[in-house]
Design a protein around this motif. Structure first.
Motif, PDB file in Angstrom:
ATOM      1  N   GLN A 178      63.979  22.219  87.578  1.00  0.00           N
ATOM      2  CA  GLN A 178      62.811  21.712  86.857  1.00  0.00           C
ATOM      3  C   GLN A 178      61.607  22.551  87.241  1.00  0.00           C
ATOM      4  O   GLN A 178      61.494  22.984  88.396  1.00  0.00           O
ATOM      5  N   LEU A 179      60.721  22.749  86.285  1.00  0.00           N
ATOM      6  CA  LEU A 179      59.465  23.441  86.574  1.00  0.00           C
ATOM      7  C   LEU A 179      58.323  22.476  86.274  1.00  0.00           C
ATOM      8  O   LEU A 179      58.412  21.663  85.347  1.00  0.00           O
ATOM      9  N   ILE A 180      57.271  22.586  87.065  1.00  0.00           N
ATOM     10  CA  ILE A 180      56.086  21.763  86.797  1.00  0.00           C
ATOM     11  C   ILE A 180      54.875  22.691  86.709  1.00  0.00           C
ATOM     12  O   ILE A 180      54.659  23.528  87.589  1.00  0.00           O
ATOM     13  N   PHE A 181      54.110  22.536  85.638  1.00  0.00           N
ATOM     14  CA  PHE A 181      52.865  23.294  85.466  1.00  0.00           C
ATOM     15  C   PHE A 181      51.713  22.305  85.317  1.00  0.00           C
ATOM     16  O   PHE A 181      51.911  21.153  84.927  1.00  0.00           O
ATOM     17  N   SER A 182      50.494  22.814  85.580  1.00  0.00           N
ATOM     18  CA  SER A 182      49.318  21.933  85.495  1.00  0.00           C
ATOM     19  C   SER A 182      48.888  21.681  84.054  1.00  0.00           C
ATOM     20  O   SER A 182      48.177  20.717  83.776  1.00  0.00           O
ATOM     21  N   GLN A 183      49.271  22.594  83.160  1.00  0.00           N
ATOM     22  CA  GLN A 183      48.833  22.505  81.753  1.00  0.00           C
ATOM     23  C   GLN A 183      49.868  23.162  80.867  1.00  0.00           C
ATOM     24  O   GLN A 183      50.456  24.174  81.276  1.00  0.00           O
ATOM     25  N   SER A 184      50.022  22.692  79.640  1.00  0.00           N
ATOM     26  CA  SER A 184      51.030  23.316  78.766  1.00  0.00           C
ATOM     27  C   SER A 184      50.654  24.762  78.434  1.00  0.00           C
ATOM     28  O   SER A 184      51.528  25.607  78.249  1.00  0.00           O
ATOM     29  N   ALA A 185      49.344  25.065  78.413  1.00  0.00           N
ATOM     30  CA  ALA A 185      48.919  26.431  78.080  1.00  0.00           C
ATOM     31  C   ALA A 185      49.395  27.451  79.119  1.00  0.00           C
ATOM     32  O   ALA A 185      49.393  28.649  78.857  1.00  0.00           O
ATOM     33  N   TYR A 186      49.802  27.002  80.290  1.00  0.00           N
ATOM     34  CA  TYR A 186      50.214  27.944  81.352  1.00  0.00           C
ATOM     35  C   TYR A 186      51.703  28.288  81.312  1.00  0.00           C
ATOM     36  O   TYR A 186      52.161  29.132  82.082  1.00  0.00           O
ATOM     37  N   VAL A 187      52.454  27.578  80.487  1.00  0.00           N
ATOM     38  CA  VAL A 187      53.905  27.792  80.523  1.00  0.00           C
ATOM     39  C   VAL A 187      54.236  29.082  79.779  1.00  0.00           C
ATOM     40  O   VAL A 187      53.994  29.174  78.569  1.00  0.00           O
ATOM     41  N   LEU A 198      57.751  20.089  83.098  1.00  0.00           N
ATOM     42  CA  LEU A 198      56.888  18.906  83.075  1.00  0.00           C
ATOM     43  C   LEU A 198      55.445  19.371  83.261  1.00  0.00           C
ATOM     44  O   LEU A 198      55.190  20.278  84.047  1.00  0.00           O
ATOM     45  N   ILE A 199      54.537  18.754  82.531  1.00  0.00           N
ATOM     46  CA  ILE A 199      53.119  19.044  82.740  1.00  0.00           C
ATOM     47  C   ILE A 199      52.540  17.922  83.613  1.00  0.00           C
ATOM     48  O   ILE A 199      52.585  16.752  83.239  1.00  0.00           O
ATOM     49  N   ALA A 200      52.019  18.294  84.771  1.00  0.00           N
ATOM     50  CA  ALA A 200      51.456  17.297  85.695  1.00  0.00           C
ATOM     51  C   ALA A 200      50.194  17.869  86.331  1.00  0.00           C
ATOM     52  O   ALA A 200      50.270  18.641  87.281  1.00  0.00           O
ATOM     53  N   LYS A 401      40.917   7.140  86.345  1.00  0.00           N
ATOM     54  CA  LYS A 401      42.021   6.901  85.401  1.00  0.00           C
ATOM     55  C   LYS A 401      43.100   7.978  85.462  1.00  0.00           C
ATOM     56  O   LYS A 401      44.275   7.704  85.271  1.00  0.00           O
ATOM     57  N   ARG A 402      42.688   9.240  85.693  1.00  0.00           N
ATOM     58  CA  ARG A 402      43.654  10.328  85.440  1.00  0.00           C
ATOM     59  C   ARG A 402      43.989  11.213  86.626  1.00  0.00           C
ATOM     60  O   ARG A 402      45.021  11.869  86.633  1.00  0.00           O
ATOM     61  N   PHE A 403      43.115  11.283  87.621  1.00  0.00           N
ATOM     62  CA  PHE A 403      43.287  12.370  88.591  1.00  0.00           C
ATOM     63  C   PHE A 403      43.323  11.925  90.045  1.00  0.00           C
ATOM     64  O   PHE A 403      42.908  12.660  90.927  1.00  0.00           O
ATOM     65  N   LEU A 404      43.811  10.705  90.303  1.00  0.00           N
ATOM     66  CA  LEU A 404      43.989  10.296  91.702  1.00  0.00           C
ATOM     67  C   LEU A 404      45.446  10.505  92.115  1.00  0.00           C
ATOM     68  O   LEU A 404      46.374  10.400  91.303  1.00  0.00           O
ATOM     69  N   LEU A 405      45.615  10.780  93.400  1.00  0.00           N
ATOM     70  CA  LEU A 405      46.911  11.203  93.939  1.00  0.00           C
ATOM     71  C   LEU A 405      48.118  10.340  93.537  1.00  0.00           C
ATOM     72  O   LEU A 405      49.183  10.885  93.216  1.00  0.00           O
ATOM     73  N   PRO A 406      48.029   9.010  93.540  1.00  0.00           N
ATOM     74  CA  PRO A 406      49.209   8.217  93.197  1.00  0.00           C
ATOM     75  C   PRO A 406      49.761   8.551  91.799  1.00  0.00           C
ATOM     76  O   PRO A 406      50.974   8.467  91.571  1.00  0.00           O
ATOM     77  N   ARG A 407      48.898   8.940  90.869  1.00  0.00           N
ATOM     78  CA  ARG A 407      49.407   9.343  89.548  1.00  0.00           C
ATOM     79  C   ARG A 407      50.277  10.598  89.654  1.00  0.00           C
ATOM     80  O   ARG A 407      51.343  10.698  89.060  1.00  0.00           O
ATOM     81  N   LEU A 408      49.833  11.529  90.478  1.00  0.00           N
ATOM     82  CA  LEU A 408      50.616  12.751  90.648  1.00  0.00           C
ATOM     83  C   LEU A 408      51.929  12.449  91.377  1.00  0.00           C
ATOM     84  O   LEU A 408      52.984  12.986  91.024  1.00  0.00           O
ATOM     85  N   ALA A 409      51.848  11.564  92.376  1.00  0.00           N
ATOM     86  CA  ALA A 409      53.067  11.175  93.103  1.00  0.00           C
ATOM     87  C   ALA A 409      54.070  10.567  92.125  1.00  0.00           C
ATOM     88  O   ALA A 409      55.270  10.858  92.177  1.00  0.00           O
ATOM     89  N   LEU A 410      53.572   9.745  91.211  1.00  0.00           N
ATOM     90  CA  LEU A 410      54.464   9.115  90.231  1.00  0.00           C
ATOM     91  C   LEU A 410      55.099  10.174  89.323  1.00  0.00           C
ATOM     92  O   LEU A 410      56.299  10.128  89.038  1.00  0.00           O
ATOM     93  N   ASP A 411      54.305  11.152  88.890  1.00  0.00           N
ATOM     94  CA  ASP A 411      54.850  12.234  88.053  1.00  0.00           C
ATOM     95  C   ASP A 411      55.986  12.952  88.797  1.00  0.00           C
ATOM     96  O   ASP A 411      57.056  13.205  88.244  1.00  0.00           O
ATOM     97  N   TYR A 412      55.727  13.297  90.052  1.00  0.00           N
ATOM     98  CA  TYR A 412      56.740  14.029  90.841  1.00  0.00           C
ATOM     99  C   TYR A 412      58.003  13.181  91.038  1.00  0.00           C
ATOM    100  O   TYR A 412      59.121  13.656  90.867  1.00  0.00           O
ATOM    101  N   LEU A 413      57.790  11.917  91.412  1.00  0.00           N
ATOM    102  CA  LEU A 413      58.959  11.082  91.722  1.00  0.00           C
ATOM    103  C   LEU A 413      59.761  10.755  90.471  1.00  0.00           C
ATOM    104  O   LEU A 413      60.993  10.756  90.499  1.00  0.00           O
ATOM    105  N   ASN A 414      59.078  10.505  89.372  1.00  0.00           N
ATOM    106  CA  ASN A 414      59.792  10.197  88.128  1.00  0.00           C
ATOM    107  C   ASN A 414      60.725  11.340  87.743  1.00  0.00           C
ATOM    108  O   ASN A 414      61.882  11.127  87.384  1.00  0.00           O
TER     109      ASN A 414
END
Ligand code: UDP
Length: 430
Positions: A178-187, A198-200, A401-414
């Protein structure tokens, strides 16, 4: 050739009051189903820069969620390794040039020795999160074992990459699940056809010394001890001294804005030079030349000269500044932008990369493409308290709403859980 880092523990429950309850519950549930797994996060520097910043919080958060999570940092044995990887970083962000075969050899042979050491010491995990290009060849060179899940996370701005380095390195992504990028424009084009992407977007930890609320009198005391006059307005850029952060443009914008706002002061805070970034001292010298001894341009490079810890200094300076800047010309995602917004400050960001996702122009901050435009926004904000407060409040809410660590943790774990479940029997209750 590698070290395990210990980070102070955190308690997931302390994050809850800051989160959307749905997100908090989902994170706890997903983590509950992953308690049988061992997770590693690997990167190339213990401190300095956004990735180190994220990992020093992500790893304890994983542990507090009941998942055995470790942080590994490599210690390459070749002195030139970080010169090469900084060049790779710059090329991927669009610099001219190409890697020589000698440089490629340093890069691959060094990671091979790191991989050999990991194998010899029996480093093992179910899920490997490998961060950034420095370690990209690891999945091929270790190599990954059957049943393991390997995820490569690219944090940098790949909108206009140098094609030669892209061609040389991107095949290595195929060794990952799996690859994760910060934005779709970077893929890079075609990459997602071979390995899922995944975009996260990255996130900040609201519970660190850097981001917890600091009261204004305390912040002013720290800033005064740094030689800044707290009775006059201050604008700041918090950033490593780096080509892509455009510190020279920040000084130019400040000089134009000062004509309309007499007494204005500028701070450039580059105290956290990452060990994998050897260019900082050179950039700092040219920035100091550009500042030309102006007593109202305050440059900070040496953490030893600070009155308190770097994290407290960053917090204090962000709190005391009327406006923050992040005038980058390339930026995968600027943690400093989010840190400033979380403190309800208006942030003027370069109209580039991840900053475009972080700032909704005119609503949660401003995007600019030149020193003149930056100066104009600085003056508008410095002369209008209502605008400053409106933008600052909207900025803080958008981070919550969008940029606190638990949201990123959820993206990674999911994503890790989905991959693991594709390979091993589902955990009971799944
Ligand atoms: N930083 C710091 N002290 C400094 C300059 C930067 O602690 O003097 C931190 C900053 O607060 C942020 C990180 O370094 O958490 C930089 O991350 P960002 O994503 O903005 O940029 P990067 O350095 O990764 O390109």
């Amino acid at each position: 050739m590698f070290s395990r880092l210990d980070h102070p523990p955190v308690a997931f429950e302390d994050y809850r009051p800051l989160l959307d309850p749905k997100l908090a519950d989902e994170l706890a549930t997903v983590a509950g189903k992953m308690r049988h797994l061992r997770v590693l996060h690997l990167n190339s520097t213990a401190t300095g820069g956004g990735v180190a910043e994220i990992l020093q919080s992500m790893v304890p958060l994983g542990n507090s969620l009941g998942i055995e999570t470790e942080r590994i940092v490599i210690n390459p044995d070749a002195a030139e390794f970080f010169d090469v990887t900084k060049k790779i970083h710059n090329l991927l962000q669009g610099s001219e040039g190409e890697l020589s075969s000698a440089e490629l050899d340093i890069y691959f042979s060094c990671i091979q020795r790191v991989a050999d050491d990991m194998r010899a010491k029996g480093l093992a995990a179910d899920v490997w999160f490998v961060h950034d290009p420095q370690l990209l060849p690891l999945a091929r060179l270790l190599p990954k074992k059957e049943g393991e899940t390997w995820i490569w996370i690219c944090h940098i701005d790949l909108t206009t990459p140098n094609k030669s380095v892209l061609d040389a390195l991107m095949p290595l992504t195929q060794d990952y699940d799996q690859l994760i990028f910060s934005q779709s424009a970077y893929v890079p084009k075609g990459l997602g056809d071979k390995v899922p992407v995944l975009i996260a977007p990255p996130a900040i930890d609201p519970l660190t010394i850097k981001n917890i609320p600091m009261d204004l009198p305390q912040a002013r005391k720290i800033v005064a001890a740094m030689g800044i006059d707290t009775a006059r307005p201050l604008v700041t850029q918090v950033s490593r001294f780096d080509l892509w952060k455009d510190p020279w443009g920040v000084i130019d914008a400040f000089r134009i804005a000062r004509e309309s706002v007499p007494g204005l002061q500028l701070a450039l805070l580059g105290l956290s030079q990452a060990t994998d970034d050897p260019e900082g001292a050179e950039v700092f010298k040219t920035v100091a030349d550009h500042a030309a001894g102006d007593p109202d341009i305050h440059l900070y490079f040496d953490p030893a000269e600070m009155p308190v810890s770097v994290d407290e200094v960053v917090n204090a300076v962000q709190m005391v500044s009327a406006v923050l800047m992040q005038k980058s010309t390339r930026e995968g995602f600027g943690l400093t932008v989010t840190e400033g917004m979380w403190k309800a400050k208006p942030v003027i960001g370069g109209d580039a990369g991840g900053i475009r996702v972080q700032i909704n122009d005119g609503v949660t901050g401003f995007l600019v493409s030149s020193a003149e435009q930056c100066a104009q926004r600085l003056v508008e904000l410095l002369q209008d308290d209502t605008l400053t407060a409106r933008i600052g409040d909207a900025a803080k809410e958008s981070v919550r709403k969008r940029f606190l660590l638990p949201r990123l943790a959820l993206d990674y774990l999911n994503v890790a859980r989905a991959l693991v479940n594709g390979r091993i029997p589902a955990v009971s209750g799944d």
